[in-house]
Scaffold this motif. Structure first.
Motif, mmCIF file in Angstrom:
data_model
loop_
_atom_site.group_PDB
_atom_site.id
_atom_site.type_symbol
_atom_site.label_atom_id
_atom_site.label_comp_id
_atom_site.label_asym_id
_atom_site.label_seq_id
_atom_site.Cartn_x
_atom_site.Cartn_y
_atom_site.Cartn_z
ATOM 1 N N LEU A 82 0.825 -1.206 0.000
ATOM 2 C CA LEU A 82 0.000 0.000 0.000
ATOM 3 C C LEU A 82 0.862 1.261 0.000
ATOM 4 O O LEU A 82 0.596 2.208 -0.754
ATOM 5 C CB LEU A 82 -0.941 -0.003 1.210
ATOM 6 N N MET A 83 1.922 1.276 0.831
ATOM 7 C CA MET A 83 2.827 2.439 0.867
ATOM 8 C C MET A 83 3.511 2.653 -0.481
ATOM 9 O O MET A 83 3.637 3.782 -0.948
ATOM 10 C CB MET A 83 3.899 2.255 1.949
ATOM 11 N N PHE A 84 3.969 1.573 -1.102
ATOM 12 C CA PHE A 84 4.612 1.702 -2.404
ATOM 13 C C PHE A 84 3.642 2.260 -3.432
ATOM 14 O O PHE A 84 3.999 3.147 -4.215
ATOM 15 C CB PHE A 84 5.162 0.349 -2.885
ATOM 16 N N GLY A 85 2.416 1.764 -3.431
ATOM 17 C CA GLY A 85 1.417 2.265 -4.369
ATOM 18 C C GLY A 85 1.129 3.741 -4.163
ATOM 19 O O GLY A 85 1.047 4.514 -5.134
ATOM 20 N N LEU A 86 0.994 4.158 -2.903
ATOM 21 C CA LEU A 86 0.736 5.573 -2.625
ATOM 22 C C LEU A 86 1.926 6.453 -3.028
ATOM 23 O O LEU A 86 1.741 7.546 -3.583
ATOM 24 C CB LEU A 86 0.404 5.769 -1.146
ATOM 25 N N CYS A 87 3.138 5.985 -2.743
ATOM 26 C CA CYS A 87 4.327 6.755 -3.111
ATOM 27 C C CYS A 87 4.493 6.825 -4.634
ATOM 28 O O CYS A 87 4.848 7.873 -5.173
ATOM 29 C CB CYS A 87 5.580 6.163 -2.470
ATOM 30 N N ALA A 88 4.226 5.730 -5.325
ATOM 31 C CA ALA A 88 4.313 5.733 -6.787
ATOM 32 C C ALA A 88 3.256 6.654 -7.386
ATOM 33 O O ALA A 88 3.538 7.407 -8.335
ATOM 34 C CB ALA A 88 4.161 4.319 -7.322
ATOM 35 N N LEU A 89 2.056 6.623 -6.837
ATOM 36 C CA LEU A 89 1.001 7.524 -7.298
ATOM 37 C C LEU A 89 1.391 8.981 -7.065
ATOM 38 O O LEU A 89 1.219 9.834 -7.942
ATOM 39 C CB LEU A 89 -0.315 7.205 -6.578
ATOM 40 N N GLY A 90 1.923 9.261 -5.885
ATOM 41 C CA GLY A 90 2.362 10.629 -5.598
ATOM 42 C C GLY A 90 3.476 11.083 -6.521
ATOM 43 O O GLY A 90 3.504 12.236 -6.962
ATOM 44 N N ALA A 91 4.385 10.196 -6.857
ATOM 45 C CA ALA A 91 5.493 10.547 -7.748
ATOM 46 C C ALA A 91 5.005 10.858 -9.152
ATOM 47 O O ALA A 91 5.473 11.815 -9.781
ATOM 48 C CB ALA A 91 6.519 9.419 -7.786
ATOM 49 N N THR A 92 4.062 10.079 -9.632
ATOM 50 C CA THR A 92 3.579 10.320 -10.995
ATOM 51 C C THR A 92 2.690 11.555 -11.077
ATOM 52 O O THR A 92 2.684 12.230 -12.103
ATOM 53 C CB THR A 92 2.815 9.096 -11.528
ATOM 54 N N THR A 93 1.954 11.866 -10.037
ATOM 55 C CA THR A 93 1.072 13.031 -10.089
ATOM 56 C C THR A 93 1.825 14.345 -9.933
ATOM 57 O O THR A 93 1.304 15.394 -10.299
ATOM 58 C CB THR A 93 -0.032 12.958 -9.016
ATOM 59 N N THR A 94 3.031 14.306 -9.404
ATOM 60 C CA THR A 94 3.813 15.540 -9.257
ATOM 61 C C THR A 94 4.849 15.693 -10.365
ATOM 62 O O THR A 94 5.687 16.581 -10.294
ATOM 63 C CB THR A 94 4.539 15.579 -7.908
#
Length: 124
Positions: A82-94
């Protein structure tokens, strides 16, 4: 579960990871004072993340007579996915902005290591 010790070690780890990543792009000696000041907000973020996301797992999901190790073995894979998914999502959205990426990487590494520190139990 030694919460203050974990928060202290996690703050140091997060600060080091965050600034090592940022200094790969550019290193300016004028920013060294900011490195020391950044420990305060990093400590606040680390404390909130540990208390709001990791501690409840140990407080509420730990079965009677269950060791921290077996709890981590049971819950850690789901947490880290879950943490990896949230961090990957945050990286792509910024759009991979350096300071935000370094924040996400340090958050991911720090939470993973916090689990390890919480899992280690003192042998009696």
């Amino acid at each position: 579960m030694n919460l203050p010790s974990n928060i202290g070690k996690s703050t140091l780890l997060a600060t080091c990871v965050f600034w090592i990543i940022n200094f790969t792009e550019e290193f300016d000696q004028d920013i060294l004072g900011l490195v020391l000041l950044s420990i305060i907000p990093i400590c606040i973020c680390v404390t909130l993340v540990i208390i709001l996301t990791i501690c409840p797992v140990f407080w509420f999901l730990k079965k009677e007579d269950e060791s921290n190790y077996s709890l981590a073995k049971r819950c850690f894979p789901y947490y880290i996915i879950l943490m990896f998914g949230l961090c990957a999502l945050g990286a792509t959205t910024t759009y991979y902005e350096l300071y935000f990426i370094s924040f996400l990487v340090s958050a991911f590494i720090t939470t993973a290591q916090s689990w390890v520190w919480f899992t280690k139990e003192k042998m009696a």
